[in-house]
Motif scaffolding. Structure first.
Motif, PDB file in Angstrom:
ATOM      1  N   LYS A  77     118.366 -39.816  62.226  1.00 58.45           N
ATOM      2  CA  LYS A  77     118.537 -38.566  62.972  1.00 58.45           C
ATOM      3  C   LYS A  77     117.255 -37.756  62.932  1.00 58.45           C
ATOM      4  O   LYS A  77     116.438 -37.913  62.029  1.00 58.45           O
ATOM      5  N   GLU A  78     117.125 -36.872  63.900  1.00 58.94           N
ATOM      6  CA  GLU A  78     116.057 -35.878  63.917  1.00 58.94           C
ATOM      7  C   GLU A  78     116.690 -34.532  64.190  1.00 58.94           C
ATOM      8  O   GLU A  78     117.637 -34.436  64.973  1.00 58.94           O
ATOM      9  N   GLU A  79     116.163 -33.510  63.534  1.00 58.14           N
ATOM     10  CA  GLU A  79     116.647 -32.157  63.819  1.00 58.14           C
ATOM     11  C   GLU A  79     115.603 -31.134  63.416  1.00 58.14           C
ATOM     12  O   GLU A  79     114.703 -31.417  62.627  1.00 58.14           O
ATOM     13  N   ASP A  80     115.764 -29.949  63.986  1.00 57.69           N
ATOM     14  CA  ASP A  80     114.878 -28.842  63.664  1.00 57.69           C
ATOM     15  C   ASP A  80     115.489 -28.025  62.541  1.00 57.69           C
ATOM     16  O   ASP A  80     116.708 -27.845  62.481  1.00 57.69           O
ATOM     17  N   ALA A  81     114.630 -27.546  61.669  1.00 61.61           N
ATOM     18  CA  ALA A  81     115.073 -26.715  60.550  1.00 61.61           C
ATOM     19  C   ALA A  81     114.290 -25.413  60.571  1.00 61.61           C
ATOM     20  O   ALA A  81     113.084 -25.414  60.816  1.00 61.61           O
ATOM     21  N   ASP A  82     114.993 -24.316  60.309  1.00 64.33           N
ATOM     22  CA  ASP A  82     114.308 -23.034  60.174  1.00 64.33           C
ATOM     23  C   ASP A  82     114.968 -22.246  59.051  1.00 64.33           C
ATOM     24  O   ASP A  82     115.956 -22.680  58.462  1.00 64.33           O
ATOM     25  N   GLY A  83     114.398 -21.092  58.734  1.00 63.81           N
ATOM     26  CA  GLY A  83     114.954 -20.240  57.692  1.00 63.81           C
ATOM     27  C   GLY A  83     115.034 -20.945  56.348  1.00 63.81           C
ATOM     28  O   GLY A  83     114.148 -21.714  55.966  1.00 63.81           O
ATOM     29  N   GLU A 103     104.557 -19.764  50.513  1.00 66.45           N
ATOM     30  CA  GLU A 103     104.381 -19.751  51.963  1.00 66.45           C
ATOM     31  C   GLU A 103     104.442 -21.186  52.483  1.00 66.45           C
ATOM     32  O   GLU A 103     103.769 -22.073  51.956  1.00 66.45           O
ATOM     33  N   ARG A 104     105.279 -21.376  53.501  1.00 68.86           N
ATOM     34  CA  ARG A 104     105.449 -22.689  54.127  1.00 68.86           C
ATOM     35  C   ARG A 104     105.622 -22.491  55.631  1.00 68.86           C
ATOM     36  O   ARG A 104     105.923 -21.384  56.079  1.00 68.86           O
ATOM     37  N   PRO A 105     105.502 -23.574  56.412  1.00 69.41           N
ATOM     38  CA  PRO A 105     105.788 -23.447  57.845  1.00 69.41           C
ATOM     39  C   PRO A 105     107.193 -22.885  58.075  1.00 69.41           C
ATOM     40  O   PRO A 105     108.145 -23.257  57.375  1.00 69.41           O
ATOM     41  N   LYS A 106     107.296 -21.997  59.049  1.00 66.40           N
ATOM     42  CA  LYS A 106     108.567 -21.328  59.331  1.00 66.40           C
ATOM     43  C   LYS A 106     109.623 -22.301  59.846  1.00 66.40           C
ATOM     44  O   LYS A 106     110.800 -22.189  59.504  1.00 66.40           O
ATOM     45  N   THR A 107     109.212 -23.246  60.687  1.00 63.31           N
ATOM     46  CA  THR A 107     110.146 -24.254  61.196  1.00 63.31           C
ATOM     47  C   THR A 107     109.520 -25.635  61.051  1.00 63.31           C
ATOM     48  O   THR A 107     108.297 -25.782  61.109  1.00 63.31           O
ATOM     49  N   VAL A 108     110.369 -26.617  60.847  1.00 58.33           N
ATOM     50  CA  VAL A 108     109.918 -28.009  60.780  1.00 58.33           C
ATOM     51  C   VAL A 108     110.908 -28.890  61.529  1.00 58.33           C
ATOM     52  O   VAL A 108     112.083 -28.548  61.672  1.00 58.33           O
ATOM     53  N   ARG A 109     110.410 -30.000  62.003  1.00 57.52           N
ATOM     54  CA  ARG A 109     111.271 -31.032  62.591  1.00 57.52           C
ATOM     55  C   ARG A 109     111.305 -32.168  61.586  1.00 57.52           C
ATOM     56  O   ARG A 109     110.264 -32.616  61.109  1.00 57.52           O
ATOM     57  N   ILE A 110     112.519 -32.606  61.244  1.00 58.61           N
ATOM     58  CA  ILE A 110     112.664 -33.660  60.245  1.00 58.61           C
ATOM     59  C   ILE A 110     113.333 -34.894  60.846  1.00 58.61           C
ATOM     60  O   ILE A 110     114.123 -34.792  61.788  1.00 58.61           O
ATOM     61  N   ARG A 111     112.978 -36.031  60.282  1.00 57.74           N
ATOM     62  CA  ARG A 111     113.634 -37.301  60.606  1.00 57.74           C
ATOM     63  C   ARG A 111     114.160 -37.848  59.286  1.00 57.74           C
ATOM     64  O   ARG A 111     113.458 -37.815  58.272  1.00 57.74           O
ATOM     65  N   TYR A 112     115.383 -38.354  59.308  1.00 57.39           N
ATOM     66  CA  TYR A 112     116.008 -38.868  58.096  1.00 57.39           C
ATOM     67  C   TYR A 112     117.126 -39.829  58.472  1.00 57.39           C
ATOM     68  O   TYR A 112     117.512 -39.938  59.638  1.00 57.39           O
ATOM     69  N   THR A 113     117.644 -40.502  57.481  1.00 59.00           N
ATOM     70  CA  THR A 113     118.815 -41.356  57.647  1.00 59.00           C
ATOM     71  C   THR A 113     119.966 -40.694  56.911  1.00 59.00           C
ATOM     72  O   THR A 113     119.781 -40.182  55.800  1.00 59.00           O
ATOM     73  N   ASP A 114     121.153 -40.685  57.518  1.00 61.33           N
ATOM     74  CA  ASP A 114     122.317 -40.103  56.846  1.00 61.33           C
ATOM     75  C   ASP A 114     123.034 -41.174  56.019  1.00 61.33           C
ATOM     76  O   ASP A 114     122.627 -42.345  55.999  1.00 61.33           O
ATOM     77  N   LEU A 115     124.088 -40.786  55.340  1.00 61.28           N
ATOM     78  CA  LEU A 115     124.804 -41.716  54.457  1.00 61.28           C
ATOM     79  C   LEU A 115     125.556 -42.810  55.209  1.00 61.28           C
ATOM     80  O   LEU A 115     126.018 -43.777  54.605  1.00 61.28           O
ATOM     81  N   ASP A 116     125.666 -42.669  56.534  1.00 65.95           N
ATOM     82  CA  ASP A 116     126.274 -43.721  57.354  1.00 65.95           C
ATOM     83  C   ASP A 116     125.226 -44.671  57.922  1.00 65.95           C
ATOM     84  O   ASP A 116     125.557 -45.579  58.685  1.00 65.95           O
ATOM     85  N   GLY A 117     123.958 -44.435  57.584  1.00 68.81           N
ATOM     86  CA  GLY A 117     122.883 -45.309  58.048  1.00 68.81           C
ATOM     87  C   GLY A 117     122.303 -44.933  59.398  1.00 68.81           C
ATOM     88  O   GLY A 117     121.508 -45.681  59.961  1.00 68.81           O
ATOM     89  N   ASN A 118     122.687 -43.771  59.928  1.00 66.65           N
ATOM     90  CA  ASN A 118     122.182 -43.318  61.225  1.00 66.65           C
ATOM     91  C   ASN A 118     120.871 -42.557  61.054  1.00 66.65           C
ATOM     92  O   ASN A 118     120.787 -41.651  60.220  1.00 66.65           O
TER      93      ASN A 118
END
Length: 175
Positions: free
Chosen positions: A124-130, A107-122
């Motif tokens: 980003k933030e996005e929502d994840a579900d499922g 059992e984990r939270p159904k949705t999360v908001r993540i912050r990360y850096t991509d391979l180009d160094g940008n």
């Protein structure tokens, strides 16, 4: 690209806390390529660098491939962090390339908001579900030395760990 060996429980390196990536370099991009190759070969849908004995905060994922529509969406997440989570929970059956042939509902939270850096160094933030939410939480746990079995009852966790410790003592290597 190079195929890397995935370390298996009870390897103590799985409990290490991974170090932040300070710069997106050619070496980090190559590591991500190696991780994708190793993840696909296993086969799996997510891999944390620590699972190939590289204690850096890097995750590779491809959940589209798992869903079986013939497409692929390889994604890399550098220094990922959860910056928000829903109070609503979800249960998924999880497995792990470092704990082969064992699956359990977590059992984990159904949705999360993540912050990360991509391979180009940008950054980003996005929502994840499922499945994406479950997988990213599972892989971020790895970066913090946490395994999915740590979310199980004490008894179930102890049984799984004991099974893998016994197998390791007998020289049984999971593939």
């Amino acid at each position: 690209m190079a195929l890397r060996e995935i370390i298996i429980l009870p390897d103590k390196r799985l409990r290490e806390i991974s170090k932040p990536v300070t710069e997106v370099t050619t070496e980090i991009r190559k590591l991500a390529d190696d991780m994708f190759e190793s993840m696909y070969e296993a086969p799996g849908i997510g891999l944390a660098a620590i699972q190939i004995a590289e204690p850096v905060r890097l995750i590779t994922m491809d959940i589209v491939r798992k869903e079986g529509d013939g497409k692929s969406d390889p994604r890399a997440f550098i220094n990922p962090e959860i910056v928000g989570a829903s109070s609503e929970m979800n249960v998924y059956e999880e497995g792990c390339l470092s704990i082969p042939e064992y699956y359990a509902e977590v059992e984990r939270p159904k949705t999360v908001r993540i912050r990360y850096t991509d391979l180009d160094g940008n950054v980003k933030e996005e929502d994840a579900d499922g499945l994406f939410a479950t997988c990213i939480q599972h892989e971020i746990d790895h970066l913090n030395g946490v395994l999915f079995v740590d979310h199980l009852s004490k008894l179930k966790r102890a049984m799984v760990i004991r099974k893998f410790e016994k197998a390791a003592k007998r020289g049984i290597k999971y593939v």
